[in-house]
Design a protein around this motif. Structure first.
Motif, PDB file in Angstrom:
ATOM      1  N   MET A   1       9.079  -2.022 -12.674  1.00 58.30           N
ATOM      2  CA  MET A   1       7.725  -2.038 -12.388  1.00 58.30           C
ATOM      3  C   MET A   1       7.183  -1.479 -13.807  1.00 58.30           C
ATOM      4  N   SER A   2       6.065  -1.970 -14.058  1.00 54.92           N
ATOM      5  CA  SER A   2       5.184  -1.332 -15.307  1.00 54.92           C
ATOM      6  C   SER A   2       3.931  -0.587 -14.732  1.00 54.92           C
ATOM      7  N   GLY A   3       3.464   0.153 -15.631  1.00 52.96           N
ATOM      8  CA  GLY A   3       2.172   0.969 -15.161  1.00 52.96           C
ATOM      9  C   GLY A   3       1.300   0.085 -14.477  1.00 52.96           C
ATOM     10  N   ASP A   4       0.946  -1.001 -14.923  1.00 55.67           N
ATOM     11  CA  ASP A   4      -0.302  -1.790 -14.022  1.00 55.67           C
ATOM     12  C   ASP A   4       0.252  -2.225 -12.764  1.00 55.67           C
ATOM     13  N   GLN A   5       1.502  -2.591 -12.456  1.00 59.42           N
ATOM     14  CA  GLN A   5       2.138  -3.025 -11.184  1.00 59.42           C
ATOM     15  C   GLN A   5       2.017  -1.672 -10.335  1.00 59.42           C
ATOM     16  N   LEU A   6       2.366  -0.488 -11.015  1.00 59.36           N
ATOM     17  CA  LEU A   6       2.270   0.880 -10.052  1.00 59.36           C
ATOM     18  C   LEU A   6       0.963   1.121  -9.680  1.00 59.36           C
ATOM     19  N   ARG A   7      -0.120   1.009 -10.500  1.00 65.26           N
ATOM     20  CA  ARG A   7      -1.231   1.377  -9.929  1.00 65.26           C
ATOM     21  C   ARG A   7      -1.865   0.360  -9.076  1.00 65.26           C
ATOM     22  N   ARG A   8      -1.429  -0.755  -9.149  1.00 69.61           N
ATOM     23  CA  ARG A   8      -1.822  -1.765  -8.127  1.00 69.61           C
ATOM     24  C   ARG A   8      -1.039  -1.523  -6.878  1.00 69.61           C
ATOM     25  N   LEU A   9       0.134  -1.215  -6.813  1.00 69.75           N
ATOM     26  CA  LEU A   9       0.707  -0.756  -5.642  1.00 69.75           C
ATOM     27  C   LEU A   9       0.304   0.468  -4.835  1.00 69.75           C
ATOM     28  N   LYS A  10      -0.307   1.453  -5.813  1.00 69.87           N
ATOM     29  CA  LYS A  10      -0.710   2.691  -5.105  1.00 69.87           C
ATOM     30  C   LYS A  10      -2.309   2.226  -4.660  1.00 69.87           C
ATOM     31  N   GLU A  11      -2.978   1.310  -5.135  1.00 68.66           N
ATOM     32  CA  GLU A  11      -4.163   0.689  -4.658  1.00 68.66           C
ATOM     33  C   GLU A  11      -3.938  -0.084  -3.377  1.00 68.66           C
ATOM     34  N   LEU A  12      -3.142  -0.680  -3.254  1.00 76.54           N
ATOM     35  CA  LEU A  12      -2.665  -1.582  -2.181  1.00 76.54           C
ATOM     36  C   LEU A  12      -2.161  -0.758  -0.975  1.00 76.54           C
ATOM     37  N   GLU A  13      -1.522   0.393  -1.177  1.00 76.70           N
ATOM     38  CA  GLU A  13      -0.974   1.261  -0.188  1.00 76.70           C
ATOM     39  C   GLU A  13      -2.338   2.008   0.464  1.00 76.70           C
ATOM     40  N   LYS A  14      -3.370   2.426  -0.536  1.00 77.28           N
ATOM     41  CA  LYS A  14      -4.376   3.247  -0.040  1.00 77.28           C
ATOM     42  C   LYS A  14      -5.215   2.396   0.705  1.00 77.28           C
ATOM     43  N   GLU A  15      -5.395   1.071   0.435  1.00 80.94           N
ATOM     44  CA  GLU A  15      -6.319  -0.057   1.354  1.00 80.94           C
ATOM     45  C   GLU A  15      -5.465  -0.228   2.576  1.00 80.94           C
ATOM     46  N   ASN A  16      -4.118  -0.289   2.694  1.00 78.68           N
ATOM     47  CA  ASN A  16      -3.498  -0.500   3.994  1.00 78.68           C
ATOM     48  C   ASN A  16      -3.516   0.695   4.914  1.00 78.68           C
ATOM     49  N   GLU A  17      -3.328   1.842   4.059  1.00 75.59           N
ATOM     50  CA  GLU A  17      -3.664   2.873   5.218  1.00 75.59           C
ATOM     51  C   GLU A  17      -5.334   2.997   5.772  1.00 75.59           C
ATOM     52  N   ARG A  18      -6.143   2.736   5.128  1.00 76.98           N
ATOM     53  CA  ARG A  18      -7.565   2.651   5.396  1.00 76.98           C
ATOM     54  C   ARG A  18      -7.655   1.563   6.501  1.00 76.98           C
ATOM     55  N   LEU A  19      -6.951   0.510   6.405  1.00 74.13           N
ATOM     56  CA  LEU A  19      -7.078  -0.730   7.422  1.00 74.13           C
ATOM     57  C   LEU A  19      -6.385  -0.121   8.514  1.00 74.13           C
ATOM     58  N   ARG A  20      -5.212   0.565   8.455  1.00 76.85           N
ATOM     59  CA  ARG A  20      -4.523   0.839   9.467  1.00 76.85           C
ATOM     60  C   ARG A  20      -5.376   1.691  10.369  1.00 76.85           C
ATOM     61  N   ARG A  21      -5.947   2.683   9.608  1.00 76.22           N
ATOM     62  CA  ARG A  21      -6.698   3.700  10.562  1.00 76.22           C
ATOM     63  C   ARG A  21      -7.947   3.188  11.272  1.00 76.22           C
ATOM     64  N   ALA A  22      -8.515   2.024  10.426  1.00 76.49           N
ATOM     65  CA  ALA A  22      -9.646   1.372  11.192  1.00 76.49           C
ATOM     66  C   ALA A  22      -9.268   0.461  12.518  1.00 76.49           C
ATOM     67  N   VAL A  23      -7.880   0.052  12.396  1.00 75.03           N
ATOM     68  CA  VAL A  23      -7.623  -0.674  13.619  1.00 75.03           C
ATOM     69  C   VAL A  23      -7.005   0.205  14.641  1.00 75.03           C
ATOM     70  N   SER A  24      -6.592   1.210  14.153  1.00 70.13           N
ATOM     71  CA  SER A  24      -6.225   2.281  15.264  1.00 70.13           C
ATOM     72  C   SER A  24      -7.431   2.785  16.056  1.00 70.13           C
ATOM     73  N   ASP A  25      -8.697   2.973  15.180  1.00 66.47           N
ATOM     74  CA  ASP A  25     -10.014   3.567  15.809  1.00 66.47           C
ATOM     75  C   ASP A  25     -10.609   2.367  16.797  1.00 66.47           C
ATOM     76  N   LEU A  26     -10.391   1.310  16.202  1.00 66.93           N
ATOM     77  CA  LEU A  26     -10.935   0.118  17.199  1.00 66.93           C
ATOM     78  C   LEU A  26     -10.192  -0.140  18.422  1.00 66.93           C
ATOM     79  N   THR A  27      -8.755   0.087  18.190  1.00 63.82           N
ATOM     80  CA  THR A  27      -8.098  -0.329  19.622  1.00 63.82           C
ATOM     81  C   THR A  27      -8.355   1.094  20.427  1.00 63.82           C
ATOM     82  N   LEU A  28      -8.592   2.056  20.092  1.00 61.21           N
ATOM     83  CA  LEU A  28      -9.111   3.405  21.082  1.00 61.21           C
ATOM     84  C   LEU A  28     -10.377   3.071  21.388  1.00 61.21           C
TER      85      LEU A  28
END
Length: 92
Positions: free
Chosen positions: A52-79
């Motif tokens: 991985m290069s630095g750009d790919q690493l930054r993109r990976l971190k952004e995607l992980e944050k977005e994934n975490e946010r979406l998971r939280r939203a789905v769990s809230d809506l399920t509740l």
């Protein structure tokens, strides 16, 4: 003893350092030991971050944050859906 949390940039740097040390003639185990990490950790990191290069690493971190946010939203809506289902079930 407290564990150190490495940032992804540090992990990629350590992986590169290990490869350089190995290229200089050290065995991989000695190179890893010199960096102060365990072999298991090194191979787990290599599996996840290899090439991985630095750009790919930054993109990976952004995607992980977005994934975490979406998971939280789905769990809230399920509740919310379960609460509404229970409330509606009592009336009928």
């Amino acid at each position: 003893m407290a564990r150190k949390r490495y940032k992804p940039e540090e992990i990629v740097s350590l992986l590169r350092q290990a490869e350089v040390l190995h290229g200089q003639g050290l065995s991989m185990a000695d190179a890893i030991r010199q960096l102060g990490i365990s072999e298991v950790t090194f191979y787990r990191w290599r599996k996840e971050y290899a090439g991985m290069s630095g750009d790919q690493l930054r993109r990976l971190k952004e995607l992980e944050k977005e994934n975490e946010r979406l998971r939280r939203a789905v769990s809230d809506l399920t509740l919310d859906k379960q609460i509404l289902k229970e409330a509606a079930g009592g009336n009928f």
